[in-house]
Enzyme design. Sequence first.
Site, mmCIF file in Angstrom:
data_model
loop_
_atom_site.group_PDB
_atom_site.id
_atom_site.type_symbol
_atom_site.label_atom_id
_atom_site.label_comp_id
_atom_site.label_asym_id
_atom_site.label_seq_id
_atom_site.Cartn_x
_atom_site.Cartn_y
_atom_site.Cartn_z
ATOM 1 N N HIS A 74 0.839 -1.201 0.000
ATOM 2 C CA HIS A 74 0.000 0.000 0.000
ATOM 3 C C HIS A 74 0.875 1.253 0.000
ATOM 4 O O HIS A 74 1.748 1.391 0.839
ATOM 5 C CB HIS A 74 -0.932 0.010 1.223
ATOM 6 N N LYS A 298 0.871 -1.387 15.241
ATOM 7 C CA LYS A 298 2.291 -1.482 15.590
ATOM 8 C C LYS A 298 2.668 -2.752 16.347
ATOM 9 O O LYS A 298 3.859 -3.014 16.560
ATOM 10 C CB LYS A 298 2.711 -0.256 16.433
ATOM 11 N N TYR A 386 4.031 5.867 10.510
ATOM 12 C CA TYR A 386 3.193 4.760 10.024
ATOM 13 C C TYR A 386 4.034 3.727 9.273
ATOM 14 O O TYR A 386 3.857 2.522 9.469
ATOM 15 C CB TYR A 386 2.069 5.298 9.131
HETATM 16 C C1 PHB Z 1 -6.383 -4.892 10.499
HETATM 17 O O1 PHB Z 1 -6.813 -5.754 11.263
HETATM 18 O O2 PHB Z 1 -6.392 -5.048 9.265
HETATM 19 C C2 PHB Z 1 -5.836 -3.625 11.041
HETATM 20 C C3 PHB Z 1 -5.889 -3.379 12.404
HETATM 21 C C4 PHB Z 1 -5.391 -2.195 12.897
HETATM 22 C C5 PHB Z 1 -4.846 -1.251 12.035
HETATM 23 C C6 PHB Z 1 -4.770 -1.513 10.689
HETATM 24 C C7 PHB Z 1 -5.271 -2.705 10.185
HETATM 25 O O3 PHB Z 1 -4.376 -0.084 12.518
#
Ligand code: PHB
Length: 391
Positions: A74, A298, A386
Amino acid sequence: MTMRTDVVIIGAGPAGLLLGHLLRAEGIACVVLERQTPDYVLSRIRAGVLETVATDLMTRLGLDARMNAEGLWHNGFNLADGERLVRIDLAELTGRKVMVYGQTEITRDLMDAAPGRGLEVIYEAEDVALHDIEGDAPYITYSADGTGHRIDARFICGCDGFYGPSRAAIPDSVGRPFERVYPFGWLGILADVPPCNHELIYTNHERGFALASMRSMQRSRYYIDVPLTEKIEDWPDDRIWDELAIRLGPDAAAGMTRGPSIEKSIAPLRSFVFEPMRHGSLMLAGDAAHIVPPTGAKGLNLAASDVHYLCDALTAYFRHNDADAIAGYSDKALARVWKSERFSWSLTNLMHRFPDDGPFERRMQVAELDYIASSRAAQMVIAENYVGLPV
Ligand code: PHB
Ligand code: APR
């Protein structure tokens, strides 16, 4: 039965399995002890965004084939407030991307590769207990198949998650926990439907938080925040889809495909750090030492940076008889942990309504999103956190 190895790793989650593979690749003898069965370990649903620290370790181990084939790179993600979408262009701002690949899939890849790499994982190990961690000849006892076992080692690595015995083995006089518990949980739904948008959307709507995420172009993962008093039984699929459609806004709702849930659960949110991450011959890594709220995804990435440092330290010790990196492990890991904690906490604060928030706090959130929308510097701050800070 008694055996001897260099490193005993407690816990076969992502942290323990990654560490085990890294040590094997360095020729260091180790054994992983896991309380659950492999199926149970794989049944845990976890976040799905990987930083380069995690993808690089899979590549270094030569275990990245499925991730590269099935994972999605992404270039950006979106923050929203119910009306507008603020795109954070990760690739343009940082020159880096994130990999969307289920963390459960990482665990599966590591688990499947263990026998071929000579990594011994003992599942269904009960009553794991740590002994003599303050000296240089610690050992572990556990029982399996009704028999008591003992493993002597030079080091013990506690990768046994938030509730495991490793952190608890560090005396109160030495260890210090730091904690924040949030007054809401995330209700997650997994469904075999295409995602509503090609990139993730985190939104802070008047009615609360929502996240549109994915596991693949055929499998979606969505979340909404709910009070901790909510019961999952009170959330039939339709109620969740309706709420998501409102919070994510008309554009995302128009792209949303509804379908039956294949998993549905409510997870509490917590920030937690335990200092120090080493005591004597015991080193902690991953959720055993720290928890982040899922905003920012994270958890696994921090586990990856911990085991990266830990593998370096153990390699220096066993290859070059150099104990300095072991002594420095805790400080080195914690410096990165606290920065990830800060980012996860600040993104959680920005994207959620807290029970005590009034109109002023809401305006502050809207103003901050407005500022982010208009400032490249603010977007850069979010983007570099991020994609993941350097290791
Ligand atoms: C996910 O479960 O896809 C997920 C969970 C938390 C995030 C991003 C993606 O911050
Ligand atoms: N004996 C042996 N194993 C134990 C014991 C015990 N007494 N207690 C816990 N374990 C095992 C758990 O069963 C689990 O498989 O330790 C493992 C810990 O795994 P996780 O909880 O997944 O923790 P960690 O490996 O640190 O995960 C890092 O990855 O997927 C993400 O969100 C997840 O943030 C987490 C991160």
